[in-house]
Design a protein around this motif. Structure first.
Motif, mmCIF file in Angstrom:
data_model
loop_
_atom_site.group_PDB
_atom_site.id
_atom_site.type_symbol
_atom_site.label_atom_id
_atom_site.label_comp_id
_atom_site.label_asym_id
_atom_site.label_seq_id
_atom_site.Cartn_x
_atom_site.Cartn_y
_atom_site.Cartn_z
ATOM 1 N N ALA A 92 48.438 -18.508 43.542
ATOM 2 C CA ALA A 92 47.383 -19.520 43.569
ATOM 3 C C ALA A 92 47.845 -20.811 42.893
ATOM 4 N N LEU A 93 48.633 -20.683 41.839
ATOM 5 C CA LEU A 93 49.141 -21.880 41.162
ATOM 6 C C LEU A 93 50.122 -22.655 42.035
ATOM 7 N N VAL A 94 50.885 -21.965 42.863
ATOM 8 C CA VAL A 94 51.774 -22.643 43.819
ATOM 9 C C VAL A 94 50.942 -23.476 44.795
ATOM 10 N N ALA A 127 39.287 -16.411 45.668
ATOM 11 C CA ALA A 127 38.323 -17.079 46.551
ATOM 12 C C ALA A 127 38.671 -18.559 46.696
ATOM 13 N N LEU A 128 39.060 -19.185 45.613
ATOM 14 C CA LEU A 128 39.463 -20.592 45.667
ATOM 15 C C LEU A 128 40.740 -20.766 46.488
ATOM 16 N N TYR A 129 41.658 -19.822 46.357
ATOM 17 C CA TYR A 129 42.901 -19.809 47.137
ATOM 18 C C TYR A 129 42.568 -19.776 48.631
ATOM 19 N N ARG A 130 41.672 -18.879 49.010
ATOM 20 C CA ARG A 130 41.278 -18.780 50.429
ATOM 21 C C ARG A 130 40.586 -20.060 50.907
ATOM 22 N N ARG A 131 39.748 -20.644 50.035
ATOM 23 C CA ARG A 131 39.074 -21.888 50.399
ATOM 24 C C ARG A 131 40.094 -23.001 50.599
ATOM 25 N N ALA A 132 41.132 -23.039 49.772
ATOM 26 C CA ALA A 132 42.180 -24.053 49.924
ATOM 27 C C ALA A 132 42.816 -23.951 51.309
ATOM 28 N N PHE A 133 43.123 -22.739 51.734
ATOM 29 C CA PHE A 133 43.719 -22.578 53.064
ATOM 30 C C PHE A 133 42.723 -22.915 54.164
ATOM 31 N N ARG A 134 41.481 -22.542 53.974
ATOM 32 C CA ARG A 134 40.472 -22.855 54.991
ATOM 33 C C ARG A 134 40.307 -24.361 55.150
#
Length: 71
Positions: free
Chosen positions: A41-43, A13-20
């Protein structure tokens, strides 16, 4: 009141938020994966730390914590 996300938010979810929130500013050269693994996600967290602003770095920290919790 805390400005951090709820603890229940997982790395995906945090990964998706980063892209958003940071696709064009910090993640312009990254491809969003449909089902990211903790390593993916770490990348993204690393890119947020290098290319992002303060709030991006805070999100990177959240991603890193969530990845450690998923082990």
């Amino acid at each position: 009141m805390s400005s951090e996300s709820p603890q229940s938010e997982d790395y995906a979810a945090l990964y998706r938020r980063a892209f958003r929130d940071y696709r064009t500013r910090a993640l312009w050269n990254k491809r969003e994966l449909e089902t990211p693994m903790p390593e993916d996600a770490l990348v993204i967290a690393r890119a947020l730390r290098i290319e992002g602003d303060r709030s991006a770095r805070q999100l990177a920290e959240q991603i890193e914590r969530a990845c450690r919790a998923s082990d």
